[in-house]
Design an enzyme around this catalytic site. Structure first.
Site, PDB file in Angstrom:
ATOM      1  N   LYS A 112       0.822  -1.214   0.000  1.00 31.13           N
ATOM      2  CA  LYS A 112       0.000   0.000   0.000  1.00 31.13           C
ATOM      3  C   LYS A 112       0.859   1.269   0.000  1.00 31.13           C
ATOM      4  CE  LYS A 112      -4.203  -2.132   1.483  1.00 31.13           C
ATOM      5  NZ  LYS A 112      -3.780  -3.520   1.794  1.00 31.13           N
TER       6      LYS A 112
HETATM    7  C1  LIG Z   1      -4.440  -4.589   1.392  1.00 38.61           C
HETATM    8  C2  LIG Z   1      -3.697  -5.843   1.334  1.00 38.61           C
HETATM    9  C3  LIG Z   1      -4.092  -6.894   0.504  1.00 38.61           C
HETATM   10  C4  LIG Z   1      -5.343  -6.822  -0.346  1.00 38.61           C
HETATM   11  O1  LIG Z   1      -5.242  -5.851  -1.362  1.00 38.61           O
HETATM   12  P1  LIG Z   1      -6.557  -5.271  -2.053  1.00 38.61           P
HETATM   13  O2  LIG Z   1      -6.092  -4.203  -2.964  1.00 38.61           O
HETATM   14  O3  LIG Z   1      -7.428  -4.757  -0.939  1.00 38.61           O
HETATM   15  O4  LIG Z   1      -7.213  -6.406  -2.772  1.00 38.61           O
HETATM   16  C5  LIG Z   1      -3.296  -8.020   0.455  1.00 38.61           C
HETATM   17  N1  LIG Z   1      -2.173  -8.130   1.216  1.00 38.61           N
HETATM   18  C6  LIG Z   1      -1.772  -7.146   2.035  1.00 38.61           C
HETATM   19  C7  LIG Z   1      -0.554  -7.338   2.853  1.00 38.61           C
HETATM   20  C8  LIG Z   1      -2.511  -5.972   2.119  1.00 38.61           C
HETATM   21  O5  LIG Z   1      -2.110  -4.994   2.936  1.00 38.61           O
END
Ligand SMILES: *Cc1c(COP(=O)(O)O)cnc(C)c1O
Length: 462
Positions: A112
């Site tokens: 993210k």
């Molecule tokens: C947010 C997240 C996901 C899922 O991603 P999305 O874009 O919500 O589908 C998977 N793994 C980790 C470590 C995350 O922080």
């Protein structure tokens, strides 16, 4: 470049407006009116350029005249300067034909950061120019919140409020949200699940009086600029394995459908992606929907991959919009049915979704077994989310087409689950090693819209 809502009723916006707004006023999500194309030559020319330069070329057509080329270069450079790896998103071979895209070298050790660090710089540049101030409110299952706080802490024109489900994020995730000392950072622990936190954030956006009073802005994965930032690493990784001259496939550990949807956009821009595989944990609503055509939330069961513990997957709405031939009315109706319990995807739309996505599920035992097996076989420690991806990718892989699994977090973000599975304690990178000593600051809140709005108004002086 103009942006339209998936529900067809909200005003058409510029990139800057869509970015600062987040959720559309008709409850929908913004998408570009047309998807810019990269030619085979454009894609081939990405070979050997820096991550930042590739990011510029892939994203530039989407931002219209919001920033000059020079400004946009500067924004990208500042966004990724704090990453702990020069490649930003290095690709590592795991097994024959199977690669891990390491997306955890940012300041909070999860993918993210790619979107959030960029958004922090985009917001700062746009708000400074406009003399505006905004209040960022987001819900998190753990990683979004820490990434948002890390991206906005200390900025002058922004207050940031993050709602996380009390007791349902890992200690590292919690500490990353509660230890920043800057006064514009507010970590709120809500009684309930992630879906409750997300629902209250949506409610705040739909309360137009409150929204305008505090200058609400959203950076959850519904924000188009976040999806856009994630499109970049599909290009850089595919090119490093031979695209556009050969196809590659991706498996994506999925919760809110933002990351995998970025892959879908990359494909629609012209990147030759063979299969795009949605990997879910035991909270498998997306896998069930793609298999059986019915989307019906039935409660979250907490797992060892908590950032995917989701039943209402916001960005799936964007995929539905395309599957329904860009019919905003049809999407609005589905979302009304969802409020009443769930919906059935039409036959035509289901075929379109299945053409675009494959899916698989990985339960708790399989997740742990995958961490153990991969560690024993390769020495690589996977975080539980990445392990869900690797397990599903192994089922979907076909000879001759490289499979890239997105490694979405660093194993040290989920040390208990990783150690239980592998017997090895994953250490935090040096730059964060004092995290457990820093003091925490957090406010508990009830799952109650009025109470949360009052708190935010008080804290921001409205
Ligand atoms: C947010 C997240 C996901 C899922 O991603 P999305 O874009 O919500 O589908 C998977 N793994 C980790 C470590 C995350 O922080």
């Amino acid at each position: 470049m103009r942006y339209i809502s998936t529900r067809g009723q909200a005003p058409v916006l510029s990139f800057e407006e869509a970015m600062l707004t987040g959720l559309a006023r008709d409850g929908g999500l913004y998408l570009p009116e047309t998807i810019p194309q990269m030619s085979t030559a454009d894609i081939a020319a990405l070979e050997g350029v820096s991550y930042e330069e590739a990011a510029f070329r892939v994203m530039r057509p989407f931002i219209g005249d919001t920033f000059t080329d020079e400004e946009f270069h500067g924004i990208i450079a500042r966004a990724y300067a704090g990453f702990g790896h020069v490649a930003r998103a290095p690709l590592k071979q795991l097994e024959s034909g199977h690669f891990l895209l390491e997306l955890f070298h940012g300041p909070t050790l999860a993918f993210k950061d790619f979107a959030m660090q960029l958004i922090g710089q985009l917001f700062e540049a746009a708000l400074k120019r406009n003399g505006q101030r905004v209040c960022i409110v987001g819900a998190t299952s753990g990683d979004t919140g820490s990434a948002a706080i890390e991206a906005f802490r200390g900025l002058d024109a922004v207050d940031v409020f993050i709602l996380f489900p009390q007791g349902r994020v890992s200690e590292v995730q919690r500490r990353q949200m509660t230890t920043p000392a800057e006064s514009n950072v507010h970590a709120l622990a809500i009684e309930g699940h992630f879906d409750d936190a997300q629902a209250r954030v949506k409610d705040m956006f739909n309360d137009f009086e409150f929204r305008d009073a505090v200058g609400l802005a959203g950076v959850n994965s519904i924000n188009w600029a976040r999806v856009l930032a994630q499109v970049v690493y599909y290009f850089t990784s595919a090119v490093s394995l031979g695209a556009p001259h050969r196809k590659v496939s991706f498996t994506v550990p999925t919760g809110n459908f933002g990351d995998i949807f970025a892959g879908y956009i990359a494909r629609r821009m012209g990147l030759p992606i063979d299969r795009l595989v949605v990997a879910t944990n035991q909270n498998d609503i997306l896998h069930r929907c793609l298999s059986a055509g019915e989307y019906r939330p039935d409660g979250v069961i907490p797992s060892i991959s908590p950032s995917m513990d989701i039943q209402v997957s916001s960005n799936f709405e964007r995929a539905l919009f395309y599957a329904y031939g860009q019919d905003g009315g049809a999407v609005a109706q589905l979302m009304d049915e969802l409020k009443a319990g769930g919906f059935k995807v039409s036959q035509g739309a289901l075929e379109a979704l299945r053409e675009a996505f494959d899916s698989g599920r990985c339960d708790e035992d399989e997740t742990s077994a995958t961490i153990r097996r991969v560690h024993a076989a390769t020495g690589e420690l996977l975080c539980p989310h990445s392990a869900v991806g690797v397990k599903v990718a192994d089922e979907m892989r076909v000879p001759g087409t490289p499979m890239i699994t997105l490694a979405t977090a660093h194993p040290a973000k989920f040390p208990a689950a990783v150690e239980a599975a592998s017997g090895v304690h994953p250490p935090l990178p040096e730059r964060m090693s004092d995290l457990y000593e820093r003091s925490e600051r957090v406010t508990g809140v009830a799952n109650d819209l009025g109470a949360i709005e009052t708190l935010i108004k008080e804290r921001t002086g409205h």
